[in-house]
Structures are given as structure tokens and as C-alpha cells.
Design a protein around this motif. Sequence first.
Motif, PDB file in Angstrom:
ATOM      1  N   LYS A   1       1.698  11.006  11.024  1.00 49.31           N
ATOM      2  CA  LYS A   1       0.289  10.577  11.013  1.00 49.31           C
ATOM      3  C   LYS A   1       0.165   9.131  10.569  1.00 49.31           C
ATOM      4  CE  LYS A   1      -1.598  15.199  10.145  1.00 49.31           C
ATOM      5  NZ  LYS A   1      -2.352  16.050   9.179  1.00 49.31           N
ATOM      6  N   ILE A   2       0.943   8.756   9.559  1.00 49.72           N
ATOM      7  CA  ILE A   2       0.930   7.355   9.098  1.00 49.72           C
ATOM      8  C   ILE A   2       1.469   6.445  10.194  1.00 49.72           C
ATOM      9  CG2 ILE A   2       1.956   5.739   7.441  1.00 49.72           C
ATOM     10  CD1 ILE A   2       1.821   7.949   5.354  1.00 49.72           C
ATOM     11  N   ARG A   3       2.528   6.889  10.870  1.00 43.41           N
ATOM     12  CA  ARG A   3       3.083   6.086  11.960  1.00 43.41           C
ATOM     13  C   ARG A   3       2.047   5.868  13.059  1.00 43.41           C
ATOM     14  NH1 ARG A   3       7.826   4.301  14.422  1.00 43.41           N
ATOM     15  NH2 ARG A   3       9.062   4.954  12.620  1.00 43.41           N
ATOM     16  N   ALA A   4       1.310   6.904  13.399  1.00 43.77           N
ATOM     17  CA  ALA A   4       0.305   6.794  14.469  1.00 43.77           C
ATOM     18  C   ALA A   4      -0.755   5.749  14.118  1.00 43.77           C
ATOM     19  CB  ALA A   4      -0.336   8.150  14.720  1.00 43.77           C
TER      20      ALA A   4
ATOM     21  N   HIS B   1      -1.797  -0.954  14.876  1.00 40.87           N
ATOM     22  CA  HIS B   1      -1.816  -2.339  14.393  1.00 40.87           C
ATOM     23  C   HIS B   1      -0.506  -3.068  14.705  1.00 40.87           C
ATOM     24  CE1 HIS B   1      -5.486  -1.306  12.265  1.00 40.87           C
ATOM     25  NE2 HIS B   1      -4.879  -0.261  11.746  1.00 40.87           N
ATOM     26  N   GLY B   2       0.339  -2.451  15.517  1.00 42.61           N
ATOM     27  CA  GLY B   2       1.587  -3.099  15.913  1.00 42.61           C
ATOM     28  C   GLY B   2       2.742  -2.881  14.959  1.00 42.61           C
ATOM     29  N   ASP B   3       2.574  -1.988  13.972  1.00 41.30           N
ATOM     30  CA  ASP B   3       3.631  -1.734  12.987  1.00 41.30           C
ATOM     31  C   ASP B   3       4.298  -0.386  13.258  1.00 41.30           C
ATOM     32  OD1 ASP B   3       3.510  -4.039  11.227  1.00 41.30           O
ATOM     33  OD2 ASP B   3       1.531  -3.328  10.639  1.00 41.30           O
ATOM     34  N   ASP B   4       5.584  -0.418  13.562  1.00 37.67           N
ATOM     35  CA  ASP B   4       6.289   0.807  13.945  1.00 37.67           C
ATOM     36  C   ASP B   4       6.996   1.450  12.747  1.00 37.67           C
ATOM     37  OD1 ASP B   4       8.060  -1.268  13.712  1.00 37.67           O
ATOM     38  OD2 ASP B   4       9.305  -0.676  15.412  1.00 37.67           O
ATOM     39  N   HIS B   5       6.205   1.892  11.780  1.00 33.87           N
ATOM     40  CA  HIS B   5       6.805   2.619  10.650  1.00 33.87           C
ATOM     41  C   HIS B   5       5.825   3.688  10.170  1.00 33.87           C
ATOM     42  CE1 HIS B   5       4.474   1.088   7.139  1.00 33.87           C
ATOM     43  NE2 HIS B   5       4.229   0.092   7.954  1.00 33.87           N
ATOM     44  N   GLY B   6       6.348   4.719   9.523  1.00 35.27           N
ATOM     45  CA  GLY B   6       5.501   5.823   9.101  1.00 35.27           C
ATOM     46  C   GLY B   6       5.680   6.207   7.653  1.00 35.27           C
ATOM     47  N   VAL B   7       6.080   5.259   6.819  1.00 33.78           N
ATOM     48  CA  VAL B   7       6.283   5.540   5.398  1.00 33.78           C
ATOM     49  C   VAL B   7       5.086   5.022   4.612  1.00 33.78           C
ATOM     50  CG1 VAL B   7       7.737   5.130   3.378  1.00 33.78           C
ATOM     51  CG2 VAL B   7       8.786   5.448   5.624  1.00 33.78           C
ATOM     52  N   ASN B   8       4.522   5.892   3.787  1.00 31.79           N
ATOM     53  CA  ASN B   8       3.433   5.501   2.913  1.00 31.79           C
ATOM     54  C   ASN B   8       3.905   4.346   2.026  1.00 31.79           C
ATOM     55  OD1 ASN B   8       2.255   5.759   0.020  1.00 31.79           O
ATOM     56  ND2 ASN B   8       0.748   6.781   1.302  1.00 31.79           N
TER      57      ASN B   8
END
Length: 227
Positions: free
Chosen positions: A25-28, A33-40
Motif C-alpha cells: 500500500k505504501i509502495r502504491a 510520486h515517482g518513488d519506487d519503494h514501499g517502506v514506511n
Amino acid sequence: MAPTTPPETTVAEVLAELADLEDPKIRAVNEKHGDDHGVNLTRLRAVAKRLKTQQELARGLWETGDTSARLLALLICRPKAFGRDELDAMLRDARTPKVHDWLVNYVVKKNPHTEELRLAWFDDPDPVVASAGWGLTAERVAKEPEGLDLPGLLDTIEAEMKEAPDRLQWAMNTCLAQIGIEHPEYRARAIDIGERLKVLEDYPTAPGCTSPFAPVWITEMVRRQEG
């Protein structure tokens, strides 16, 4: 009896930990915004706090190319340990907005080569690289303006900001606002440029936050300063 030194954390161990923290969900949200990561990011900062400063681990994490690993690397590195050419290469390889922003704000600004890099990046043909130069220039406008050609900066902003790519436009707009906020003799011109170009005039702004539209931003910050 001397205390034992804890075993050094490896890049593979950190990558495994980051993988466990990955949240789809964070990654989505970030990918919008162009950021390919999903870590809080709060959890990422907690990992950095535990690892403390580890320059070689930071370099190893950066070399993976993974965005979460690179963000962590920027939190645990030693900013003054990087050479000028190394930082230049890192910026040109930092293609996601969050990595770019953290690299400039957390590392480059604390490095002895800051001014040299600002000048090198300012007129770079790559607009993402140029945005870093403009961001560093905005910082100098606010904190160390001696030697800067403020009228010349306003001339360039007036001529180029309207058609500049998004990230470069944002950095130029920040510079415009800082000139207007910090330098009363150029305030009227800065506001006039903002009003005519209308850059970020309709940018969605959350309640309680200041609009990035330069005339509003300048007026609000000056009001706060004057109390």
C-alpha cells in the motif's frame, strides 16, 4: 575483559530486513510520486538509528540501486567522507525524487564540496541535475547570499521557469520565493514575476499549509517574520 565488538551488518542482511518492511500500500502511494519503494519512512529511520553511522555499509547499500536501500544509506553515511566526483556521480544516478532530495539535503549540504557542486549543477543540461543546483542556490539565497547575483537569478527565473520541467520548475520557484522572503529590495519584483507566470498557482495545498505559489508564500512568510 574488553567488550566484544558486535559483528558488522552486511548489505544482504539489511536488504532482507528492508524486504520484510515492504508494504504494497505504501509502495502504491509512493509510485504516484515517482518513488519506487514501499517502506514506511519512520521504520526506515528506526533501522538507521539502530545501525548508526557506517560509511562502508552505506556505500554498499547505495551500490545496490534499490531505492529503500539508498534512502537508508543516506541516513547512515558520513556526509563529509564523499568526494566531489563521487557525489556528482551519485546525483546523476539518483533518479527517484526522494533519493534525490535526501542526497542533496542530508549529504551534499553537509559536504565541503557543496559550493563547487552547486556551480557545476546549476546550468547542467539535465533538468534533474540542474534542479539540485537551483535547490542549493535557494539555500544560499536564504542563508549566505553574499556574492550571488540576485537580479540575474530573477532574470533567469522570469525567462525560464514557466516552461521548465517539473522538478527544475519547483526548485526555481523555491529560489524565487526565498529571494522575495529574505531580500526586501527584490520582494516586489519577485511577487510580480510569480503573479505573471502563475507557476504552482493551483497547486493543491492542505489546510494549515502555505501554498507554494510564490506570491502567497512570500506574503505569508513575511507576515510571520514581522509578527
